[in-house]
Design a protein around this motif. Structure first.
Motif, PDB file in Angstrom:
ATOM      1  N   CYS A   1      -7.019  -0.880   5.674  1.00  0.00           N
ATOM      2  CA  CYS A   1      -7.008   0.517   6.106  1.00  0.00           C
ATOM      3  C   CYS A   1      -5.563   0.930   6.330  1.00  0.00           C
ATOM      4  CB  CYS A   1      -7.812   0.692   7.388  1.00  0.00           C
ATOM      5  SG  CYS A   1      -7.820   2.390   8.017  1.00  0.00           S
ATOM      6  N   VAL A   2      -5.154   1.981   5.654  1.00  0.00           N
ATOM      7  CA  VAL A   2      -3.810   2.543   5.794  1.00  0.00           C
ATOM      8  C   VAL A   2      -3.913   3.811   6.623  1.00  0.00           C
ATOM      9  CG1 VAL A   2      -1.834   3.539   4.578  1.00  0.00           C
ATOM     10  CG2 VAL A   2      -3.065   1.590   3.579  1.00  0.00           C
ATOM     11  N   VAL A   3      -3.103   3.904   7.671  1.00  0.00           N
ATOM     12  CA  VAL A   3      -3.085   5.079   8.537  1.00  0.00           C
ATOM     13  C   VAL A   3      -1.825   5.892   8.212  1.00  0.00           C
ATOM     14  CG1 VAL A   3      -3.058   5.931  10.909  1.00  0.00           C
ATOM     15  CG2 VAL A   3      -4.316   3.839  10.341  1.00  0.00           C
ATOM     16  N   GLY A   4      -2.013   7.072   7.633  1.00  0.00           N
ATOM     17  CA  GLY A   4      -0.896   7.946   7.305  1.00  0.00           C
ATOM     18  C   GLY A   4      -0.872   8.308   5.835  1.00  0.00           C
ATOM     19  N   GLY A   5      -0.964   9.599   5.540  1.00  0.00           N
ATOM     20  CA  GLY A   5      -1.017  10.075   4.164  1.00  0.00           C
ATOM     21  C   GLY A   5       0.283  10.648   3.664  1.00  0.00           C
ATOM     22  N   GLY A   6       1.413  10.044   4.066  1.00  0.00           N
ATOM     23  CA  GLY A   6       2.713  10.386   3.504  1.00  0.00           C
ATOM     24  C   GLY A   6       3.141   9.313   2.520  1.00  0.00           C
ATOM     25  N   TYR A   7       4.432   9.322   2.161  1.00  0.00           N
ATOM     26  CA  TYR A   7       4.909   8.405   1.131  1.00  0.00           C
ATOM     27  C   TYR A   7       4.709   6.931   1.505  1.00  0.00           C
ATOM     28  CZ  TYR A   7       7.506  12.460  -0.735  1.00  0.00           C
ATOM     29  OH  TYR A   7       7.867  13.679  -1.238  1.00  0.00           O
ATOM     30  N   SER A   8       4.978   6.574   2.766  1.00  0.00           N
ATOM     31  CA  SER A   8       4.833   5.165   3.154  1.00  0.00           C
ATOM     32  C   SER A   8       3.408   4.695   2.932  1.00  0.00           C
ATOM     33  CB  SER A   8       5.217   4.963   4.620  1.00  0.00           C
ATOM     34  OG  SER A   8       6.554   5.287   4.859  1.00  0.00           O
ATOM     35  N   GLY A   9       2.443   5.480   3.430  1.00  0.00           N
ATOM     36  CA  GLY A   9       1.048   5.107   3.278  1.00  0.00           C
ATOM     37  C   GLY A   9       0.597   5.131   1.836  1.00  0.00           C
ATOM     38  N   LEU A  10       1.000   6.156   1.096  1.00  0.00           N
ATOM     39  CA  LEU A  10       0.568   6.283  -0.293  1.00  0.00           C
ATOM     40  C   LEU A  10       1.164   5.191  -1.172  1.00  0.00           C
ATOM     41  CD1 LEU A  10       0.852  10.156  -0.528  1.00  0.00           C
ATOM     42  CD2 LEU A  10      -1.275   8.862  -0.819  1.00  0.00           C
ATOM     43  N   ALA A  11       2.453   4.905  -0.990  1.00  0.00           N
ATOM     44  CA  ALA A  11       3.088   3.868  -1.804  1.00  0.00           C
ATOM     45  C   ALA A  11       2.469   2.504  -1.520  1.00  0.00           C
ATOM     46  CB  ALA A  11       4.588   3.837  -1.541  1.00  0.00           C
TER      47      ALA A  11
ATOM     48  N   LYS B   1      -7.145  -5.963   7.265  1.00  0.00           N
ATOM     49  CA  LYS B   1      -5.738  -5.720   7.593  1.00  0.00           C
ATOM     50  C   LYS B   1      -5.506  -4.226   7.735  1.00  0.00           C
ATOM     51  CE  LYS B   1      -4.061  -9.879   5.240  1.00  0.00           C
ATOM     52  NZ  LYS B   1      -3.825 -10.645   6.485  1.00  0.00           N
ATOM     53  N   LEU B   2      -4.514  -3.883   8.573  1.00  0.00           N
ATOM     54  CA  LEU B   2      -4.155  -2.486   8.817  1.00  0.00           C
ATOM     55  C   LEU B   2      -2.704  -2.256   8.428  1.00  0.00           C
ATOM     56  CD1 LEU B   2      -5.579  -1.949  12.427  1.00  0.00           C
ATOM     57  CD2 LEU B   2      -6.780  -1.719  10.253  1.00  0.00           C
ATOM     58  N   VAL B   3      -2.424  -1.025   8.025  1.00  0.00           N
ATOM     59  CA  VAL B   3      -1.052  -0.580   7.792  1.00  0.00           C
ATOM     60  C   VAL B   3      -0.840   0.711   8.567  1.00  0.00           C
ATOM     61  CG1 VAL B   3       0.639   0.215   6.108  1.00  0.00           C
ATOM     62  CG2 VAL B   3      -0.933  -1.638   5.500  1.00  0.00           C
ATOM     63  N   LEU B   4       0.135   0.712   9.479  1.00  0.00           N
ATOM     64  CA  LEU B   4       0.477   1.905  10.249  1.00  0.00           C
ATOM     65  C   LEU B   4       1.680   2.571   9.586  1.00  0.00           C
ATOM     66  CD1 LEU B   4       0.091   0.533  13.895  1.00  0.00           C
ATOM     67  CD2 LEU B   4      -1.629   1.574  12.394  1.00  0.00           C
TER      68      LEU B   4
ATOM     69  N   ASP C   1      -1.804 -10.642  13.987  1.00  0.00           N
ATOM     70  CA  ASP C   1      -1.937 -11.341  12.712  1.00  0.00           C
ATOM     71  C   ASP C   1      -2.180 -10.423  11.525  1.00  0.00           C
ATOM     72  OD1 ASP C   1      -1.590 -13.792  13.917  1.00  0.00           O
ATOM     73  OD2 ASP C   1      -3.743 -14.196  14.117  1.00  0.00           O
ATOM     74  N   ASN C   2      -2.690  -9.214  11.775  1.00  0.00           N
ATOM     75  CA  ASN C   2      -3.164  -8.462  10.611  1.00  0.00           C
ATOM     76  C   ASN C   2      -2.794  -6.981  10.595  1.00  0.00           C
ATOM     77  OD1 ASN C   2      -4.816  -7.613  12.645  1.00  0.00           O
ATOM     78  ND2 ASN C   2      -6.742  -7.914  11.540  1.00  0.00           N
ATOM     79  N   THR C   3      -1.841  -6.561  11.429  1.00  0.00           N
ATOM     80  CA  THR C   3      -1.416  -5.156  11.422  1.00  0.00           C
ATOM     81  C   THR C   3       0.052  -5.076  11.016  1.00  0.00           C
ATOM     82  OG1 THR C   3      -2.989  -4.544  13.148  1.00  0.00           O
ATOM     83  CG2 THR C   3      -1.129  -3.066  12.793  1.00  0.00           C
ATOM     84  N   TYR C   4       0.310  -4.337   9.950  1.00  0.00           N
ATOM     85  CA  TYR C   4       1.653  -4.163   9.408  1.00  0.00           C
ATOM     86  C   TYR C   4       2.113  -2.730   9.647  1.00  0.00           C
ATOM     87  CZ  TYR C   4       0.712  -8.538   6.920  1.00  0.00           C
ATOM     88  OH  TYR C   4       0.410  -9.831   6.607  1.00  0.00           O
TER      89      TYR C   4
ATOM     90  N   HIS D   1       9.099   4.405  -0.297  1.00  0.00           N
ATOM     91  CA  HIS D   1       8.459   3.797  -1.470  1.00  0.00           C
ATOM     92  C   HIS D   1       8.824   2.323  -1.586  1.00  0.00           C
ATOM     93  CE1 HIS D   1       7.764   8.015  -2.476  1.00  0.00           C
ATOM     94  NE2 HIS D   1       6.820   7.581  -3.280  1.00  0.00           N
ATOM     95  N   LEU D   2      10.066   1.984  -1.277  1.00  0.00           N
ATOM     96  CA  LEU D   2      10.443   0.577  -1.218  1.00  0.00           C
ATOM     97  C   LEU D   2       9.615  -0.151  -0.165  1.00  0.00           C
ATOM     98  CD1 LEU D   2      12.317  -1.853  -1.828  1.00  0.00           C
ATOM     99  CD2 LEU D   2      13.885  -0.912  -0.096  1.00  0.00           C
ATOM    100  N   SER D   3       9.490   0.449   1.014  1.00  0.00           N
ATOM    101  CA  SER D   3       8.727  -0.174   2.098  1.00  0.00           C
ATOM    102  C   SER D   3       7.273  -0.386   1.707  1.00  0.00           C
ATOM    103  CB  SER D   3       8.805   0.682   3.360  1.00  0.00           C
ATOM    104  OG  SER D   3      10.137   0.767   3.830  1.00  0.00           O
ATOM    105  N   GLY D   4       6.689   0.589   1.017  1.00  0.00           N
ATOM    106  CA  GLY D   4       5.311   0.449   0.578  1.00  0.00           C
ATOM    107  C   GLY D   4       5.117  -0.748  -0.328  1.00  0.00           C
ATOM    108  N   ARG D   5       6.054  -0.943  -1.248  1.00  0.00           N
ATOM    109  CA  ARG D   5       5.953  -2.096  -2.143  1.00  0.00           C
ATOM    110  C   ARG D   5       6.110  -3.405  -1.371  1.00  0.00           C
ATOM    111  NH1 ARG D   5       8.914  -2.170  -7.873  1.00  0.00           N
ATOM    112  NH2 ARG D   5       7.047  -0.922  -8.298  1.00  0.00           N
ATOM    113  N   ILE D   6       7.052  -3.426  -0.419  1.00  0.00           N
ATOM    114  CA  ILE D   6       7.303  -4.652   0.343  1.00  0.00           C
ATOM    115  C   ILE D   6       6.119  -4.989   1.240  1.00  0.00           C
ATOM    116  CG2 ILE D   6       8.760  -5.634   2.168  1.00  0.00           C
ATOM    117  CD1 ILE D   6      11.104  -4.078   0.897  1.00  0.00           C
ATOM    118  N   LEU D   7       5.521  -3.976   1.877  1.00  0.00           N
ATOM    119  CA  LEU D   7       4.325  -4.238   2.692  1.00  0.00           C
ATOM    120  C   LEU D   7       3.197  -4.792   1.835  1.00  0.00           C
ATOM    121  CD1 LEU D   7       4.072  -1.192   5.139  1.00  0.00           C
ATOM    122  CD2 LEU D   7       5.000  -3.465   5.586  1.00  0.00           C
ATOM    123  N   ALA D   8       3.016  -4.227   0.653  1.00  0.00           N
ATOM    124  CA  ALA D   8       1.956  -4.710  -0.236  1.00  0.00           C
ATOM    125  C   ALA D   8       2.213  -6.155  -0.643  1.00  0.00           C
ATOM    126  CB  ALA D   8       1.848  -3.808  -1.462  1.00  0.00           C
TER     127      ALA D   8
END
Length: 433
Positions: free
Chosen positions: A36-46, A237-240, A362-365, A379-386
């Motif tokens: 689950c990704v929280v946030g519909g901007g570039y970080s969340g979308l990427a 897993k979560l992404v904030l 353990d599971n929130t990024y 966009h770089l951060s999105g790739r690195i989180l993935a």
């Protein structure tokens, strides 16, 4: 700031010139997802696109509309590197960290261009950018930047003196500058909306108008629970990725960052000949001052001009009165021109001016705090989180090794302390130190 209740976007040029092709439902039930990704901007979308491409089942929650925050309001410039450049990183954190981050400093723009090509995104992309110098001292700084960036692989740089300026931007305000052909600019809200389309085209799920009000973290193999007012997502897993619009949802993150406002105006449509006279290169431009101004031509030949910072977020009483003297000093021939749109938005500042990527439990990024360099770095951060979620943590670990400092004096004192520092650098800009 005024809002259009029909679209729930700020009354900006971007909202007026973007045609939403799709509305996404609000979450009304209890569902399950891998991530689950929280946030519909570039970080969340990427992050969401990169994870969906890897085969995960991803759900993205947005409190308002896709691109509502900084991703749909910014200057649209694909500025390379980080808010603190690689030489500063080397001095503060050592050669190994600087080398690792230098390898990533120009990747964000490539990710965006890759998305544009792969998913055929209609975002008004235009290549090229320019750093403008008011003084010879700033020209020396740009010469050093050129040498630094070339060390890390950006070979698309060129210094320009006063005699060549008219081919780039036709003004007497500058003594020269640095062309970056690796840079570029886009229509920010179109980019967010098109990335949302790409994400759903490959199987991702988006819910808008679904503000997260509580997160119940779980460790190990248990599922975390993300709670909205009408629904829930149970995820491995979560992404904030809410950045300046996350609020106090996760207090651990709020203590280490501060929302700051920046403002933009857009003129009426300019005659083609005038637009070509002002910025013949059609590059995006930013100056070299600490409290910098940035501007460019839009696809329909308006001058879009932004600048200034309001610490703690929010806007001045009149954005037009605040910015008009600034752009008229660069382009006196536009004195008195009609301004069609004026709006503001918040970005997230960190004390180090470097992005904060990390984990909670353990599971929130999370990824936040691009400090004015958000288009590329998100966009770089999105790739690195993935990558990290998928088990490859090498690049993620570089960022987590950076200290995430709280602002001195806590939340009450972070604004006055930061204003004091900004005042000092503003004086330096005016005196040419």
């Amino acid at each position: 700031m005024s809002y259009n209740p029909a679209s729930q976007y700020p009354d900006s040029y971007y909202a007026a010139s973007s045609s939403r092709q799709k509305d996404y439902p609000s979450l009304q039930e209890s569902i399950q997802a891998d991530i689950c990704v929280v946030g519909g901007g570039y970080s969340g979308l990427a992050t969401a696109i990169s994870l969906q491409e890897k085969g995960y089942n991803v759900v993205l929650l947005e409190a308002a509309k896709i691109g509502f925050g900084a991703s749909g309001r910014n200057g649209g410039q694909l500025v390379n590197s980080f808010s603190r450049d690689i030489d500063h990183i080397e001095k503060q954190y050592g050669k190994d960290t600087a080398s690792a981050m230098g390898e990533m400093a120009f990747e964000g723009a490539e990710i965006i261009r890759g998305f544009i090509d792969k998913y055929q995104l209609d975002v008004d992309y235009q290549h090229g950018g320019f750093f403008a110098a008011f003084t010879e001292k700033q020209m020396d700084e740009l010469a050093a930047k050129k040498a630094l960036w070339e060390r890390f692989g950006n070979q698309k740089l060129r210094l320009v003196d006063k005699h060549e300026m008219a081919k780039i931007v036709n003004t007497d305000a500058y003594v020269g500058g640095l062309v970056d052909e690796h840079c570029g600019h886009i229509h920010p809200l179109k980019l967010a909306l098109e990335e949302a389309r790409a994400f759903t085209d490959i199987g991702g799920i988006i819910y808008e108008d679904s503000k997260v009000i509580e997160i119940k973290h779980a460790d190990g193999d248990k599922l975390s629970e993300v709670i909205t007012d009408k629904g829930r997502v149970h995820a491995k897993k979560l992404v904030l990725a809410g950045n300046a619009y996350m609020g106090n949802l996760e207090p651990k993150l709020a203590r280490k960052s501060m929302p700051c406002g920046t403002q933009i105006i857009t003129t009426e449509v300019l005659p083609q000949a005038l637009a070509e006279q002002l910025i013949p290169s059609r590059y995006c431009i930013e100056d070299m001052n600490y409290k910098l101004d940035y501007y460019r031509l839009t696809a329909d030949n308006r001058l879009l001009f932004g600048g200034g910072v309001t610490y703690g977020g929010g806007d001045p009483a009149s954005i037009e009165k605040y910015l008009r003297p600034r752009f008229e000093s660069v382009f006196p021939q536009l004195k008195g021109i009609k301004i069609d749109y004026a709006w503001g938005g918040d970005f997230l500042l960190t004390l180090s001016r470097l992005p904060q990527l990390g984990k909670i439990g353990d599971n929130t990024y999370y990824a936040q705090g691009y400090s004015g360099h958000g288009v590329n770095t998100s966009h770089l951060s999105g790739r690195i989180l993935a990558e990290a979620i998928d088990g490859e943590t090498r690049r993620f670990d570089v960022f987590t090794s950076l200290p995430h400092y709280p602002f001195p004096g806590g939340r009450m004192m972070r604004v006055p302390f930061t204003k004091l520092g900004a005042w000092y650098y503003g004086v330096r800009d005016k005196l040419g130190w």
